[in-house]
Design a protein around this motif. Structure first.
Motif, PDB file in Angstrom:
ATOM      1  N   TYR A   4       2.480  -4.820  -5.889  1.00  0.00           N
ATOM      2  CA  TYR A   4       1.567  -3.751  -6.470  1.00  0.00           C
ATOM      3  C   TYR A   4       2.224  -2.900  -7.257  1.00  0.00           C
ATOM      4  N   GLY A  55      -0.381   1.205   7.083  1.00  0.00           N
ATOM      5  CA  GLY A  55      -0.025  -0.062   6.529  1.00  0.00           C
ATOM      6  C   GLY A  55      -1.025  -1.200   7.064  1.00  0.00           C
ATOM      7  N   VAL A  56      -1.976  -0.785   7.881  1.00  0.00           N
ATOM      8  CA  VAL A  56      -2.821  -1.484   8.612  1.00  0.00           C
ATOM      9  C   VAL A  56      -4.380  -0.954   8.166  1.00  0.00           C
ATOM     10  N   VAL A  84       3.195  -2.981  10.670  1.00  0.00           N
ATOM     11  CA  VAL A  84       3.066  -3.572   9.393  1.00  0.00           C
ATOM     12  C   VAL A  84       3.678  -4.813   9.374  1.00  0.00           C
ATOM     13  N   SER A  85       3.163  -5.831   8.629  1.00  0.00           N
ATOM     14  CA  SER A  85       3.465  -7.368   8.595  1.00  0.00           C
ATOM     15  C   SER A  85       4.515  -7.291   7.267  1.00  0.00           C
ATOM     16  N   GLN A  86       5.262  -8.572   7.372  1.00  0.00           N
ATOM     17  CA  GLN A  86       6.203  -8.508   6.127  1.00  0.00           C
ATOM     18  C   GLN A  86       5.357  -8.864   5.027  1.00  0.00           C
ATOM     19  N   GLU A  87       4.362  -9.561   5.110  1.00  0.00           N
ATOM     20  CA  GLU A  87       3.360  -9.709   3.996  1.00  0.00           C
ATOM     21  C   GLU A  87       2.976  -8.615   3.530  1.00  0.00           C
ATOM     22  N   SER A  88       2.421  -7.532   4.250  1.00  0.00           N
ATOM     23  CA  SER A  88       2.025  -6.304   3.742  1.00  0.00           C
ATOM     24  C   SER A  88       2.862  -5.544   2.978  1.00  0.00           C
ATOM     25  N   ILE A  89       4.005  -5.515   3.437  1.00  0.00           N
ATOM     26  CA  ILE A  89       5.272  -5.211   2.596  1.00  0.00           C
ATOM     27  C   ILE A  89       5.606  -5.755   1.367  1.00  0.00           C
ATOM     28  N   GLN A 142       3.285  -7.515  -0.263  1.00  0.00           N
ATOM     29  CA  GLN A 142       2.171  -7.329  -1.130  1.00  0.00           C
ATOM     30  C   GLN A 142       2.304  -5.820  -1.688  1.00  0.00           C
ATOM     31  N   ARG A 143       2.675  -4.918  -1.192  1.00  0.00           N
ATOM     32  CA  ARG A 143       2.991  -3.335  -1.599  1.00  0.00           C
ATOM     33  C   ARG A 143       4.251  -3.550  -2.886  1.00  0.00           C
ATOM     34  N   VAL A 171       4.911   1.442   2.513  1.00  0.00           N
ATOM     35  CA  VAL A 171       3.735   1.403   2.566  1.00  0.00           C
ATOM     36  C   VAL A 171       2.641   2.269   1.903  1.00  0.00           C
TER      37      VAL A 171
END
Length: 361
Positions: free
Chosen positions: A259, A18-19, A248-253, A255-256, A296
């Motif tokens: 998607y 996730g990074v 993993v950031s909450q923003e990445s989650i 964003q996923r 992620v």
């Protein structure tokens, strides 16, 4: 006896998911992966396809030089390459490796990802194209001169040189969880590939595919894929599992999640349902079975988490459902592949051998 496969991380690798990846998918790293895979009890190495991956055919060609028996299951998308060109690439690799090439035909479920390679065909038509693609491959592998006029491909008096070493033709691996995907696989695949889910879900899918294949007058072989997270104790294994997603950031989650809304893959949606339903249980969906990575990762994201003995016990349960092939991988791949080969595969083989002996008695 069951065969074990793993995967080369041709998009990158690392200790965290996730990074951004820490390890580049270099020539040297892929060769390390292939050598360790061959030395630790795996029969085959999957080389994935995608806009973010190295080209699978070129990676496979480079790896045959540093291996002797390892087979290469490399993926092809019908919307990215023509069947005649792919057949030539595949047959050449099969010839040069003395029969160590295998085919994974991937229709693709994400229109966004496919669009990066210029493929904008709607989902229901993609599977019609896949059916035509596989039909052509089989003809090119087994017939001397082929003429074809179809909805997606047309050519006249085409011959394939060299023919594949594997006779009467190489086996074809396919997945697909949608209605269209399942029907095409039942009609044309030799090995139907599933991502790991719960035992109950997996048995239901095998039963369904057996029925669909029977309607076509065929039988299928099956493979199942899992992430693996090992620990000397179960507690340590779960600590490693949570460490994998600790950056993993909450923003990445989030964003996923955005998607996923646009993703057309039914297989992805099945895994996401398992993940969401188990959120309040720390994403645990069964004994030693974890959906946390699905937050992620796409595709093969359900993980077996535990000691080598626990992982071996769980794998045997899935093999007993009817799987002849099991794909196991983890992060970072080189380290996990070596651990699986040394600590899990021998345990699984021993349990299956013992079980078979009891049945014979």
């Amino acid at each position: 006896m069951v065969e074990f496969l793993t995967m080369s991380p041709t998009a990158g690798d690392g200790k965290y998911v996730g990074v951004p990846w820490e390890i580049e998918p270099s020539f040297h790293y892929n060769h390390q992966i292939a050598r360790v895979t061959e030395q630790t009890g795996f029969s085959s190495l999957l080389l994935p396809v995608g806009a973010e991956c190295l080209d699978a055919s070129i990676v496979a060609a480079s790896l045959i030089q540093s291996t002797e028996k390892l087979k290469f299951l490399y993926a092809a998308r019908p919307g990215f390459i023509s069947p005649t060109v792919f057949a030539k690439q595949f047959a050449t690799l099969d010839y040069l490796s003395n029969g160590r090439a295998m085919i994974n035909v991937v229709t693709g479920g994400s229109l966004e990802d496919l669009g990066k390679d210029g493929d904008s065909l709607p989902h229901h038509l993609r599977y019609k194209r896949t059916e035509e693609f596989v039909h052509i491959l089989k003809r090119l592998f087994t017939e001397e001169i082929v003429t074809h006029k179809g909805d997606y491909y047309s050519f006249t008096n085409t011959s394939l040189f060299p023919k594949p070493v594997q006779q009467p033709r190489p086996e074809i691996f396919m997945g697909g969880a949608s209605t269209a995907g399942k029907r095409v696989a039942a009609k044309l695949a030799d090995i139907y590939m599933l991502w790991g889910e719960t035992l109950e879900n997996t048995k239901a899918r095998i039963d369904e595919m057996n029925q669909l294949a029977a309607e076509e007058g065929r039988t299928l072989k099956y493979s199942v894929s899992f992430q693996v997270i090992l620990g000397e104790t179960e507690e340590l294994a779960w600590e490693r599992a949570h460490r994998l997603i600790s950056k993993v950031s909450q923003e990445s989650i989030a964003q996923r999640e955005r998607y996923r809304v646009k993703d057309e893959s039914v297989g992805h949606k099945r895994l996401e349902t398992l993940m969401k339903d188990a959120k309040d249980n720390n994403f645990v969906i069964g004994p030693n079975l974890w959906a946390g990575l699905t937050q992620v990762l796409s595709g093969n994201s359900i993980a077996l988490v535990g000691t080598p003995d626990q992982i071996a016990d769980r794998i045997v349960e899935y093999v007993n459902l009817g799987f002849e092939k099991v794909l196991l991988r983890g992060f970072p791949h080189l380290e996990v592949i070596e651990s699986i080969g040394k600590e899990v595969i021998p345990r699984v083989q021993s349990r299956l051998k013992e079980s078979h002996a009891h049945v014979q008695v």
